[in-house]
Design an enzyme around this catalytic site. Structure first.
Site, PDB file in Angstrom:
ATOM      1  CE  LYS A 183      33.258  35.963  44.656  1.00 29.82           C
ATOM      2  NZ  LYS A 183      33.240  37.347  44.209  1.00 29.82           N
TER       3      LYS A 183
ATOM      4  CG  ASP B 265      35.511  39.245  49.028  1.00 27.91           C
ATOM      5  OD1 ASP B 265      36.481  39.149  49.815  1.00 27.91           O
ATOM      6  OD2 ASP B 265      34.559  40.003  49.223  1.00 27.91           O
TER       7      ASP B 265
END
Ligand code: SF4
Length: 220
Positions: free
Chosen positions: A120, A138
């Site tokens: 991420k 997220d």
């Protein structure tokens, strides 16, 4: 999901949040990497408060390594998991100095080798600092994608990312990432999403279910 429905979802969220952007303050790839690392389980607002002074004091990997780790811990103590994060930042800076000439690498494959940097974080860095299209998933992106049916409930974060990449045109990946975050943060919140006033209610399986449940409650 039909391509036309995906388009409708993207356009509608785009109209709601045309100016969605990275809310972590930074002025270069290195600062962004530090900010994203600090943001795990912490709000962007808190990170920005801390980095306001932090980025004045530490401008390069050398600066972070030059102080005892306890000093860095104190400088980021307002952030959750600050001891772990201080350790990661220090290790990250040492590796950047030893193997990357003190620069944050541009390649995703290299970024994920850095301490504290996962998929991420690497996606956020390549897309925001180096203009490489990417969709970082997220908690907001995951929740919104699943509620709207862009991904399945059981999908892992990686599966959500792959499904979004398949359905969203490549040139829109980065903007879509920001817009889904804003949509999840300010509209389709984890608790009390604004289904009653949501322009996507007609195409949202979660919204329809919630509205039905609240109607049944009212009827009782
Ligand atoms: S209808 Fe509700 S659950 Fe669905 S996208 Fe809108 S706010 Fe989120």
């Amino acid at each position: 999901m039909k391509a036309a429905t995906v388009r409708y979802i993207l356009d509608t969220i785009g109209e709601l949040f045309p100016d969605a952007h990275c809310e972590l303050n930074h002025s270069n790839a290195f600062e962004l990497t530090i900010a994203v690392l600090l943001s795990a389980q912490c709000t962007d607002e808190t990170v920005n408060k801390v980095t306001k002074d932090l980025f004045q004091k530490y401008k390069s990997p050398e600066d972070y390594v030059a102080v005892p780790v306890e000093e860095l811990e104190q400088d980021i103590r307002r952030i959750g998991l600050f001891r772990n994060k201080a350790k990661h930042i220090r290790n990250l800076c040492m590796l950047l100095m030893e193997q990357y000439g003190g620069e944050v690498p541009r390649e995703h494959d290299e970024l994920v080798k850095l301490p504290g940097v996962g998929r991420k974080t690497a996606n956020v860095v390549v897309s925001n600092a180096f203009d490489v299209p990417a969709i970082a998933v997220d908690t907001h992106v995951e929740r919104v994608s699943k509620r709207l049916g862009l991904a399945n409930w059981k999908d892992s974060v990686l599966e959500v990312e792959k499904k979004l990449m398949k359905q969203v045109p490549r040139e829109e990946w980065t903007l879509t990432h920001h817009r889904l975050i804003f949509f999840g943060r300010y509209h389709c919140k984890a608790q009390n999403p604004k289904c009653q006033v949501c322009p996507l209610l007609d195409v949202c399986r979660e919204g329809k279910k919630r509205m039905k449940t609240s109607q049944i409650r009212k009827d009782k």
